[in-house]
Enzyme design. Structure first.
Site, short mmCIF file in Angstrom:
data_model
loop_
_atom_site.label_atom_id
_atom_site.label_comp_id
_atom_site.label_asym_id
_atom_site.label_seq_id
_atom_site.Cartn_x
_atom_site.Cartn_y
_atom_site.Cartn_z
N ASP A 67 39.43 37.22 14.53
CA ASP A 67 39.34 38.07 13.21
C ASP A 67 39.86 37.09 11.99
O ASP A 67 40.47 36.05 12.45
CB ASP A 67 39.84 39.26 12.91
CG ASP A 67 41.25 39.35 13.49
OD1 ASP A 67 42.07 38.49 13.75
OD2 ASP A 67 41.81 40.61 13.43
N ASN A 136 47.92 51.15 12.73
CA ASN A 136 46.94 52.28 12.69
C ASN A 136 45.83 52.19 14.04
O ASN A 136 45.02 52.94 14.07
CB ASN A 136 45.84 51.83 11.42
CG ASN A 136 45.23 50.61 11.41
OD1 ASN A 136 45.45 49.94 12.53
ND2 ASN A 136 44.49 50.55 10.30
N HIS A 138 44.28 49.63 15.10
CA HIS A 138 43.17 48.65 14.95
C HIS A 138 43.38 47.66 16.24
O HIS A 138 44.52 47.31 16.38
CB HIS A 138 43.07 47.92 13.78
CG HIS A 138 44.11 47.02 12.97
ND1 HIS A 138 43.94 46.86 11.69
CD2 HIS A 138 44.73 46.18 13.72
CE1 HIS A 138 45.15 45.84 11.64
NE2 HIS A 138 45.39 45.41 12.97
N GLU A 143 39.06 48.60 12.41
CA GLU A 143 39.87 49.69 11.78
C GLU A 143 39.50 51.12 12.40
O GLU A 143 38.29 51.15 13.09
CB GLU A 143 39.71 49.63 10.31
CG GLU A 143 40.10 48.27 9.79
CD GLU A 143 41.46 48.30 9.58
OE1 GLU A 143 42.30 48.54 10.49
OE2 GLU A 143 41.88 47.70 8.39
C1 F6R Z 1 45.25 39.56 14.43
C2 F6R Z 1 44.51 40.78 14.76
C3 F6R Z 1 45.38 42.08 14.78
C4 F6R Z 1 46.78 42.02 14.87
C5 F6R Z 1 47.57 43.38 14.81
C6 F6R Z 1 49.02 43.48 15.18
O1 F6R Z 1 44.29 38.41 14.72
O2 F6R Z 1 43.61 40.73 15.38
O3 F6R Z 1 44.53 43.24 15.08
O4 F6R Z 1 46.73 41.83 16.40
O5 F6R Z 1 47.32 43.84 13.57
O6 F6R Z 1 49.57 42.54 14.30
P1 F6R Z 1 51.14 41.93 14.82
O7 F6R Z 1 51.20 41.55 16.17
O8 F6R Z 1 51.48 41.09 13.70
O9 F6R Z 1 52.07 43.10 14.91
#
Ligand code: F6R
Length: 248
Positions: A67, A136, A138, A143
């Protein structure tokens, strides 16, 4: 679903990296999709260490970005492109032609989605997927409530993502839109590793792992797959059963 718990994040990273290296060695031309974000960074370090020891070849496989934040590109610290280049693609020495990442600044979203979908299709979809989980629920930028049939998508980021996002940008506000590989492509990956660490993820991981799967918690949908490997540290595992937890 198999859950692996390790005492420390370092140990967890090593175990996950070993599993990923085993997959690469068995599927040397597969397509890998690795989340940016904080959680997998140590796993990437551990993978590079395995390559340095001659135990795997990270340049035999192909990569696709999971992403990106809309409106920024590689030159912006905190962009997924820069995080992945600095922590993985660069130090691992992956040839550029093996990597396709999102252009967050692409003017034409539809064309950008098509470009990424073509790269996915040309390699028969995702072989191995390493995911983190948002506060959340995701996965990627899918989302809560994201369509389950999307191969890729542009999305407005939800309030929780906007609250957490500044951690990647030195405290400055994060972009409000994202582009991502969609749930349809993530669900079809051959092998999925879902990694989460820290007591602050206990509440969302409880919903993802213990409550009925729902599009409102995209990570929970992964439990509909036959295969799902969950990696967590002891801090998270011990907090899963508690009602009170730390909120850093
Ligand atoms: C990043 C991504 C997000 C993260 C998620 C957790 O490429 O796809 O879905 O994996 O927000 O982020 P961290 O690891 O920083 O807690």
């Amino acid at each position: 679903m198999i859950i692996t718990v390790e005492k420390t994040t370092e140990a967890l990273a090593k175990t996950a990296a070993g599993e990923i290296a085993t997959y690469i060695n068995a599927h040397p031309d597969a397509l890998l999709c690795l989340a940016a974000g904080d959680t997998p960074l140590r796993t990437m370090e551990a993978l590079i260490a395995l390559q340095d020891e001659g135990k795997t070849n990270l340049s035999s496989v192909y990569y696709i970005g999971l992403d990106e934040w809309r409106g920024i590109g590689y030159e912006t610290p905190g962009s997924c492109a820069q995080v992945m280049e600095d922590h993985f693609y660069g130090p691992a020495g992956i040839p550029k032609e093996r990597i396709q990442v999102w252009d967050g600044k692409a003017a034409e979203v539809e064309a950008e989605r098509q470009r990424m979908e073509q790269w996915l299709a040309a390699r028969g979809g995702i072989g191995l997927l390493l995911l983190g989980v948002g506060m959340n629920g995701h996965i990627g930028f899918n989302e809560p409530g994201s369509p389950e049939d999307a191969v890729t998508l542009r999305t407005d980021l939800d309030a929780t993502t906007l609250r957490v996002g500044p951690k990647y940008f030195g405290g400055a506000p994060c972009p409000t839109e994202g582009i991502s590989i969609g749930l349809a492509a993530l669900m079809r990956a051959q092998k999925v590793l879902l990694m989460a660490t820290g007591a602050h993820k206990a509440s969302i991981m409880r919903r993802a792992l213990m409550e009925p799967p729902t599009p409102q918690v995209p990570a929970s949908l992964l439990r509909k797959r036959e295969q799902l490997d969950v990696y967590m540290d002891e801090a998270l595992f011990e907090s899963l059963g508690k009602t009170e937890e730390a909120h850093p």
